[in-house]
Design a protein around this motif. Structure first.
Motif, short mmCIF file in Angstrom:
data_model
loop_
_atom_site.label_atom_id
_atom_site.label_comp_id
_atom_site.label_asym_id
_atom_site.label_seq_id
_atom_site.Cartn_x
_atom_site.Cartn_y
_atom_site.Cartn_z
N GLU B 62 -63.89 -53.53 -13.89
CA GLU B 62 -63.56 -55.01 -14.49
C GLU B 62 -63.57 -54.95 -16.08
OE1 GLU B 62 -62.71 -57.81 -12.62
OE2 GLU B 62 -62.16 -58.42 -14.66
N GLY B 63 -62.54 -55.28 -16.85
CA GLY B 63 -62.52 -55.46 -17.94
C GLY B 63 -61.86 -54.06 -18.74
N GLU B 64 -61.79 -52.98 -17.71
CA GLU B 64 -61.38 -51.77 -18.58
C GLU B 64 -59.95 -51.92 -19.07
OE1 GLU B 64 -62.24 -47.26 -16.87
OE2 GLU B 64 -62.38 -48.85 -15.47
N ILE B 65 -59.21 -52.55 -18.32
CA ILE B 65 -57.78 -52.68 -19.00
C ILE B 65 -57.75 -53.33 -20.36
CG2 ILE B 65 -55.44 -53.74 -18.55
CD1 ILE B 65 -55.60 -52.50 -15.80
N ASP B 66 -58.54 -54.64 -20.24
CA ASP B 66 -58.53 -55.33 -21.50
C ASP B 66 -59.26 -54.65 -22.67
OD1 ASP B 66 -57.16 -57.44 -20.31
OD2 ASP B 66 -58.70 -57.98 -19.46
N THR B 67 -60.03 -53.85 -22.29
CA THR B 67 -60.80 -53.05 -23.74
C THR B 67 -60.19 -51.82 -23.70
OG1 THR B 67 -62.52 -52.28 -21.87
CG2 THR B 67 -62.90 -54.25 -23.21
N PHE B 68 -59.11 -51.38 -23.10
CA PHE B 68 -58.66 -49.95 -23.22
C PHE B 68 -58.05 -49.74 -24.48
CE2 PHE B 68 -54.42 -47.75 -23.14
CZ PHE B 68 -54.85 -46.60 -22.83
N ALA B 69 -58.55 -48.72 -25.06
CA ALA B 69 -57.96 -48.41 -26.49
C ALA B 69 -57.27 -46.94 -26.50
CB ALA B 69 -59.30 -48.28 -27.45
N PRO B 70 -56.17 -46.78 -26.57
CA PRO B 70 -55.36 -45.75 -26.59
C PRO B 70 -55.77 -44.88 -27.55
CG PRO B 70 -53.87 -47.36 -27.00
CD PRO B 70 -55.34 -47.86 -26.57
#
Ligand SMILES: C[S@@+](CC[C@H](N)C(=O)[O-])C[C@H]1O[C@@H](n2cnc3c(N)ncnc32)[C@H](O)[C@@H]1O
Lengths: 408, 120
Positions: B62-70
């Motif tokens: 949960e939240g991994e996509i929103d905090t994803f930093a390329p």
């Protein structure tokens, strides 16, 4: 959904069509991929958006610009629904809404047809296995399709209810059934049968002693509104008459797979059933959302046939969208007329202005024995929206109908 | 039935002349846009389904996509995808603007006429 709704959860405040995945499936229902389902969900939401968020703007433009503009130009107010519609055709609000509504219908047809056509061979095999050799399906390939059905395809449905693309074809029945959700937004319930349940409820309440043995439904299509009648009166035999072979085949396969067996499907025109059914041979003649797809002459013939076919004391009931009464605002009448002019429902406009009581009398019914009533779609309210409580007005599409009938 | 027949049948015109509510050119473009809007919704829902399945299976937190930093290189690739995508779709705007700066642009048809005259 049945889960308890927490305040502030999206489910608590959601108001709109349910996810298509709640729809009831049966043995001849087409397979639908994830993306096909989402296409239908999107289109149902488009219709919802147009009704809930765009139509109020069309109404505001009518009040603010269209009606005053007409009055200024003509020195008198708009006097008829046709004047109202034509005046709105000059206004961008009505035109934009109309263009989007038409496109949503065209997209729905393409989406629904693609799903069925890509699996036609398999679906036709499945359907055939369900009905092969069953004498409850009587087809007449020589039946002539009347011009009021063949000239324009109703609600922009290519090939209408009757066109066949392969031997023993189910295509147009399956398209009509599985993607109709786009237009009804779930208001007709899990099996698109909320109209039929409404009729049953109305009959049980208003005619508690009525115990029909022989029921006839004209224009029953795939049996959406008919199967609840057969289920509510298990000792009765229900016969569905329709012009279209693909919808009748599909209807029988669907009914059997849903466990409803006291139904028969006959391909014939309800305008003339002499030679098929004898005078006075039915207790009940039903039509649901049917009259508006006829013509003036066909409606008269069909009223006369219903009179001929009923035994004395038998009952005819027609369920339809409300007539254009003088107290219905001209804006509403013009909006309701939209389908007649822009959605290939040519008889809709004329039918809704006819004096149906006079037509019943002309067909031989006694004016004193004419029945009037009103019904709302009856659905599983845990999952489906309730038409009686829904305040959105999607002119002509809402599951709120008038009943006109008579005792023979 | 061929694939082409299936495409034709699915998109077949219903019997009855089509009404137009807007300038037909505008209505045509709007109809194409509405189909694209539909397909974008479908793509969005598919991505959402994937996310939910990956979460349910514990692959995605949960939240991994929103905090994803390329990282820098992924970021550049992604931003370039955006730029290319926009430029591709807005091609006509670019070309009309290029045309506005030209005073001696000639149509191929005019050139063709010239060539006929030349031959004479
Ligand atoms: C709008 S649909 C009816 C919907 C259906 N009663 C329901 O509630 O699901 C109209 C149907 O009437 C049929 N129809 C039209 N004219 C007819 C006629 N003269 N005789 C029998 N059926 C007819 C069409 O083929 C079509 O299936």
């Amino acid at each position: 959904m049945a889960e308890t709704k927490r305040p502030n959860s999206p489910a608590a405040s959601y108001d709109g069509p349910p996810d298509y995945r709640v729809i009831g499936r049966h043995g001849v229902f087409p397979q639908t991929s994830h993306d096909e389902i989402e296409r239908i969900n999107f289109l149902a939401q488009m219709n919802r958006h147009l009704a809930a968020r765009v139509v109020p703007g069309v109404k505001a433009a009518y009040d603010a610009r269209v009606a005053p503009g007409f009055a200024a130009a003509h020195g008198r107010p708009i006097a008829t629904r046709h004047e109202a519609r034509k005046a709105m055709l000059e206004d961008p609000a009505f035109c934009t809404w109309s263009a989007l509504r038409r496109m949503t219908m065209e997209q729905r047809q393409q989406a629904g047809r693609w799903t069925v056509i890509r699996q036609r061979e398999e679906l036709n095999e499945r359907g055939k296995a369900l009905i092969e050799g069953d004498d409850r399906l009587v087809l007449n390939p020589a039946l002539a399709i009347p011009r009021y059905v063949s000239a324009v395809d109703h609600h922009c449905m290519p090939g209408s209810y009757h066109r066949e693309y392969a031997p023993d074809d189910f295509t147009n029945g399956a398209n009509y059934d599985h993607a109709g959700f786009v237009t009804t937004g779930g208001l007709l319930g899990k099996y698109s049968d909320g109209g039929g349940h409404a009729v049953v409820q109305w009959v049980k309440k208003n005619l508690p002693d009525f115990a029909p043995k022989k029921i006839l439904e004209f224009g029953g299509t795939v049996g959406h509104s008919s199967l609840p009648l057969a289920a509510a009166f298990p000792d009765a035999e229900l016969t569905i008459v329709d012009l279209g072979a693909p919808v009748l085949r599909y209807g029988l396969a669907r009914a059997k797979s849903l466990g409803i067996n006291n139904v028969r499907f006959v391909q014939a025109s309800a305008e003339d059933l002499t030679g098929i059914f004898e005078d006075g041979s039915f207790d009940w003649v039903q039509t649901t959302m049917f009259l508006h797809e006829l013509s003036t002459r066909a409606l008269r013939n069909i009223f006369a046939e219903s009179h001929r076919l009923l035994r004395p004391g038998g009952i005819v009931l027609h369920v339809e969208q409300p007539q254009y009464a003088p107290d219905m605002p001209l804006f509403e009448q013009a909006m309701r007329d939209w389908d007649a002019f822009y959605n290939n429902e040519p008889f809709w406009s004329r039918m809704h202005e006819m004096d149906l009581d006079a037509e019943m009398e002309r067909a031989g019914f006694d004016r004193a024995k004419i029945i009037h009533g009103g019904v709302y779609g009856v659905v599983d309210r845990e999952i489906f929206p309730d038409a009686a409580e829904d305040n959105t007005e999607d002119y002509g599409r809402k599951a709120a109908w008038h009943v006109i009938g008579a005792v023979a | 039935m061929s694939f082409n027949d299936a495409l034709n049948e699915a998109g077949a015109k219903p019997a009855g002349k089509r009404p137009y509510f807007l300038d037909p050119q505008v209505e045509r473009v709007l109809a194409i846009t509405m189909s694209l809007m539909q397909e974008l919704a479908v793509a969005h829902q598919r991505a959402d389904t994937l996310e939910r399945l990956l979460k349910a299976k514990g692959v995605l937190v949960e939240g991994e996509i929103d905090t994803f930093a390329p990282d820098a290189s992924a970021s550049a690739e992604r931003q370039m995808w955006n730029q290319e995508y926009i430029a591709r779709i807005l091609r006509i705007v670019q070309q009309e603007n290029e045309a506005a700066t030209l005073s001696d642009d000639v149509a191929s048809g005019e050139m063709a006429d010239d060539m006929v005259r030349d031959a004479g």
